[in-house]
Each structure stands twice: as C-alpha cells, then as structure tokens.
Scaffold this active site. Structure first.
Site, mmCIF file in Angstrom:
data_model
loop_
_atom_site.group_PDB
_atom_site.id
_atom_site.type_symbol
_atom_site.label_atom_id
_atom_site.label_comp_id
_atom_site.label_asym_id
_atom_site.label_seq_id
_atom_site.Cartn_x
_atom_site.Cartn_y
_atom_site.Cartn_z
ATOM 1 N N LYS A 243 -26.038 -15.902 20.332
ATOM 2 C CA LYS A 243 -25.354 -15.542 21.575
ATOM 3 C C LYS A 243 -26.086 -16.036 22.809
ATOM 4 O O LYS A 243 -25.522 -16.072 23.887
ATOM 5 C CB LYS A 243 -25.061 -14.040 21.652
ATOM 6 C CG LYS A 243 -26.240 -13.100 21.532
ATOM 7 C CD LYS A 243 -25.771 -11.649 21.752
ATOM 8 C CE LYS A 243 -26.224 -10.686 20.672
ATOM 9 N NZ LYS A 243 -27.686 -10.508 20.580
ATOM 10 N N LYS B 105 -39.082 -18.499 19.252
ATOM 11 C CA LYS B 105 -38.874 -18.008 20.623
ATOM 12 C C LYS B 105 -40.001 -18.457 21.556
ATOM 13 O O LYS B 105 -39.761 -18.658 22.743
ATOM 14 C CB LYS B 105 -38.690 -16.487 20.632
ATOM 15 C CG LYS B 105 -37.384 -16.068 19.949
ATOM 16 C CD LYS B 105 -36.663 -14.893 20.585
ATOM 17 C CE LYS B 105 -35.265 -14.777 19.978
ATOM 18 N NZ LYS B 105 -34.509 -13.612 20.355
ATOM 19 N N LYS C 141 -28.502 -21.798 13.545
ATOM 20 C CA LYS C 141 -27.648 -20.605 13.491
ATOM 21 C C LYS C 141 -26.885 -20.362 14.791
ATOM 22 O O LYS C 141 -27.352 -20.715 15.867
ATOM 23 C CB LYS C 141 -28.476 -19.380 13.081
ATOM 24 C CG LYS C 141 -29.084 -18.601 14.205
ATOM 25 C CD LYS C 141 -29.568 -17.218 13.775
ATOM 26 C CE LYS C 141 -30.099 -16.506 15.019
ATOM 27 N NZ LYS C 141 -29.757 -15.154 15.201
HETATM 28 P P1 ATP Z 1 -30.243 -13.848 20.408
HETATM 29 O O1 ATP Z 1 -29.459 -15.113 20.480
HETATM 30 O O2 ATP Z 1 -30.344 -13.110 21.722
HETATM 31 O O3 ATP Z 1 -31.559 -13.983 19.701
HETATM 32 P P2 ATP Z 1 -28.691 -13.064 18.170
HETATM 33 O O4 ATP Z 1 -27.313 -13.577 18.385
HETATM 34 O O5 ATP Z 1 -29.570 -13.779 17.231
HETATM 35 O O6 ATP Z 1 -29.401 -12.861 19.545
HETATM 36 P P3 ATP Z 1 -29.462 -10.337 17.467
HETATM 37 O O7 ATP Z 1 -29.158 -9.238 18.415
HETATM 38 O O8 ATP Z 1 -30.873 -10.820 17.421
HETATM 39 O O9 ATP Z 1 -28.489 -11.565 17.715
HETATM 40 O O10 ATP Z 1 -29.004 -9.928 16.006
HETATM 41 C C1 ATP Z 1 -28.084 -8.910 15.673
HETATM 42 C C2 ATP Z 1 -27.688 -8.993 14.227
HETATM 43 O O11 ATP Z 1 -26.851 -10.106 14.002
HETATM 44 C C3 ATP Z 1 -28.869 -9.150 13.275
HETATM 45 O O12 ATP Z 1 -28.637 -8.373 12.114
HETATM 46 C C4 ATP Z 1 -28.862 -10.611 12.941
HETATM 47 O O13 ATP Z 1 -29.431 -10.872 11.680
HETATM 48 C C5 ATP Z 1 -27.375 -10.905 12.942
HETATM 49 N N1 ATP Z 1 -27.094 -12.297 13.265
HETATM 50 C C6 ATP Z 1 -27.427 -12.947 14.410
HETATM 51 N N2 ATP Z 1 -26.989 -14.214 14.385
HETATM 52 C C7 ATP Z 1 -26.371 -14.384 13.192
HETATM 53 C C8 ATP Z 1 -25.717 -15.485 12.552
HETATM 54 N N3 ATP Z 1 -25.588 -16.658 13.148
HETATM 55 N N4 ATP Z 1 -25.202 -15.294 11.327
HETATM 56 C C9 ATP Z 1 -25.289 -14.112 10.707
HETATM 57 N N5 ATP Z 1 -25.901 -13.031 11.235
HETATM 58 C C10 ATP Z 1 -26.434 -13.150 12.463
#
Ligand code: ATP
Ligand code: LTN
Length: 335
Positions: free
Chosen positions: A203, A118, A200
């Site tokens: 969002k 980040k 990965k």
């Molecule tokens: P950002 O993009 O804002 O960092 P994010 O999509 O990574 O957000 P978070 O809110 O940080 O989402 O994570 C919420 C949950 O979803 C966490 O348990 C995280 O491990 C899971 N998660 C996020 N992205 C993935 C992915 N690509 N595959 C599986 N699990 C995920």
C-alpha cells in the site's frame, strides 16, 4: 446433563494504518481474519505504533487510523464477536515491548529482511524503532497468549523471531508466554504488484497502478488490471516464469472460489485481454459491498470512537494479566 464448554483457541493479528488497504492485505490477511471469527476467539488491531517506524504526516496518520478501523469493520470484522482495538490505546503493548527488548539480540534483529528492505527504502531515517519493530510485534502477540497469528508470507520471519523470543524468555524466567504458530493462507499469501509481478503488492508503493486499493472505483479497478504487466505469450496457464499471469490466476481463484485448473479451462484459447477484464470484474464485484459499508461507517465518527474505546478497555484487561506476570518474573517490584 452438564454442558461441556469448549474453550476456543485465540487468534491475533494487526495491520498498519499506512494507507487504504490493498487487495494484498485483503487476500493475505483480512479475508482469513473474517472467516476465523466463526471458530476462534479473535483479536484484531490497528498497529499505529508500528507505522511510526516510517515517517508519517501526523494529520494523515490520524485519518488513516480512523479509516483503517472502519475498513476492518467494513470487511466483516464484527466488534460483537471479536476484540477490535487500536494498539496505542492500550499501553501494555509499549511496556511489554521494553521488557522483551532486553531479551532480544542485536544479531537476530539485524537479520530481518523487512528491516533490511525498509532501511534501503528509507535510508535517511533508519531509526531504532525500525530495528526493534519485530520486538513490539512479538509483544502484541505474546500479551494475548495467541495460539495462531494469521498473516501474509512477508511476516513469516517475524513470527519465527516471536517464537524464539518467547521460548528464550520462558527458559530464563519460567513459563509466561504461549509459543504461537503462524497461519498463512493457501492462496493469496503473497499477492504481487500489478506493475512488477516479482515484488509484493504494497500500500505504500509510490505507483498507484501497482496496487488495487479496496476502496478503488469499479472503473479504476478494471483499468488497473487491463494495464497489469504480464508476458509476451498468449496462454493462460499457471506456470513457473509467468509471474504476472500466475498472480492474476491466484487473484481470480480467491475471488471466485474456482480452482486453477477450472480457470485454465475457462480461458483456454482466449486472450490476455479477456482474462484481465474478467479478473477486474470479479475483484470489483467482491469489493463493492465493502466500499458501501465503509462509506456508511466512516460517516459515523461517534460509533467508531465508541467501538474503539470498548475494544481498548477489553484489550487492556486481557493483556494486563500477561504483562503483570512478566514483570513479576523478571524481578520488577510490583506496586
Ligand atoms: P506497507 O506497504 O506500509 O509496508 P503493507 O501493505 O505491507 O504495508 P501491512 O500493514 O504491513 O501491509 O500488512 C498487513 C497484513 O497484510 C499482513 O498480514 C501482511 O502479511 C499482509 N500483506 C501485506 N501485503 C501483502 C501481499 N502483497 N500479499 C499478501 N499479504 C499481504
Ligand atoms: N508487522 C505486521 C503488523 C503487525 C502484526 C502484529 C501482525 C504488528 N503487530 C502482531 C500480527 C501480529 C505487518 O503486517 N506488517
């Protein structure tokens, strides 16, 4: 005869309101959360304080927080069975975080890959909150004496840190915290980007074709899968090096409950086009009821606000016990 009441183990997890949840969030976290309600005492929350570590537009953040809460309910998180709340509505989290900050070490925080990622992504805003993000997260977990924390694979390092911090605190001050375990899904712990299957699905990806939002229309979902990056071969098999196809097989398997072997057999001799369409349709089918329920809930602001208020009050009561214990142990004079 007296009935023996089994005390259920506690589950806790959070998600940031940084946008509409993706298929990655759904497969890596929320499906598990929904299923665990059956056997555990569950607490789920919207981690709005965490999302402040990346610059947010205030009106958008308020909107996303309401939406994220409604989405959790739409995904089957039941506020009658589980504790559901917004992190910033419960001030014990920020307080716990300060006390834990004073036991967290600069060196271990500097090693966190999420901090490094980040910081690279937001080089103009490497704020102190981004650095101490895992401490706030540790506080979230430890306040509720959670046994298990269901998260995607990207949060593994933060959980290890939480365990180390809890053990260190307990060692210096006496037993206050339960040392939690992570809980990772067998399939879907790391759903990959549809445009770059080596990174990965996220969002906050600037390219919307890289992720499926759980509120995307059926046609949008199918089109995104049609455009998904794969490889130049033709075989639908799960094999090292076929990142794009492996990702699609995993998604299809979680959506349909079919094993990888069954999927390979089903699509033997068929092209990538046929397979991509099947994956798109399976995802669209699965997400349709969630979208309908979300639309119903988001129109009822009063219900959402009331549910948030009930959750916050319950969360405060539970978390205050641990916070008070920690405050006493470190030597703060209790009023
Ligand atoms: P950002 O993009 O804002 O960092 P994010 O999509 O990574 O957000 P978070 O809110 O940080 O989402 O994570 C919420 C949950 O979803 C966490 O348990 C995280 O491990 C899971 N998660 C996020 N992205 C993935 C992915 N690509 N595959 C599986 N699990 C995920
Ligand atoms: N950092 C987590 C969100 C989160 C969390 C938590 C998850 C904040 N606090 C406590 C589990 C337990 C993420 O998913 N990025």
């Amino acid at each position: 005869m007296e009935e023996v009441r089994q005390v259920k183990q506690r589950i806790l997890s959070g998600i940031q309101p940084t946008g509409v949840f993706t298929l990655g969030n759904y497969m890596g976290a929320i499906t598990n959360w929904e299923q665990m309600q059956e056997d555990y005492d569950c607490a789920y929350f919207i981690a709005d304080l965490h999302s402040l570590t990346v610059r947010q537009e205030p009106a958008q953040l308020r909107k996303h927080t309401m939406e994220a809460f409604a989405l959790l309910l739409a995904c089957g998180i039941d506020p009658e069975r589980s504790l559901v709340f917004v992190q910033s509505h419960v001030h014990t989290h920020a307080e716990m975080s300060w006390i834990l900050n004073c036991s967290a070490l600069m060196g271990e925080l500097g090693r966190m890959t999420q901090f490094k990622d980040k910081s690279a992504k937001h080089a103009d805003n490497i704020n102190a909150g981004l650095f101490t993000y895992p401490v706030l997260m540790a506080g979230d977990i430890l306040l509720y004496q959670a046994d298990y924390v269901p998260v995607g694979a990207d949060q593994k390092q933060h959980l290890e840190f939480t365990r180390d911090l809890a053990e260190r605190f307990n060692h210096f001050y006496g037993n206050v915290f339960k040392v939690p375990d992570g809980y990772f899904p067998k399939a879907g712990a790391r759903v990959m980007s549809l445009q770059d299957p080596t990174s990965k699905m996220s969002k906050s990806d600037p390219n919307p074709n890289a992720y499926i939002s759980i509120l995307d229309d059926r046609n949008v979902i199918i089109n995104k899968f049609k455009r998904a990056v794969t490889d130049s071969e033709t075989e639908i098999v799960y094999r090292e090096g076929k990142d794009g196809i492996n990702n699609l097989i995993t998604i299809y398997s979680v959506m349909t409950g079919k094993s990888f072997a069954e999927i390979e057999k089903e699509f033997e001799g068929k092209g990538y086009g046929v397979f991509k369409l099947a994956v798109g349709e399976a995802v669209a089918d699965k997400l349709q009821p969630i979208r309908d329920e979300f639309n119903r809930l988001i129109a009822d602001k009063k219900y959402i606000e009331e549910t948030m208020a009930v959750g916050a009050e319950r969360a405060y009561k539970i978390s205050r016990r641990t916070l008070d214990k920690a405050k006493k142990k470190v030597g703060l004079l209790m009023p």
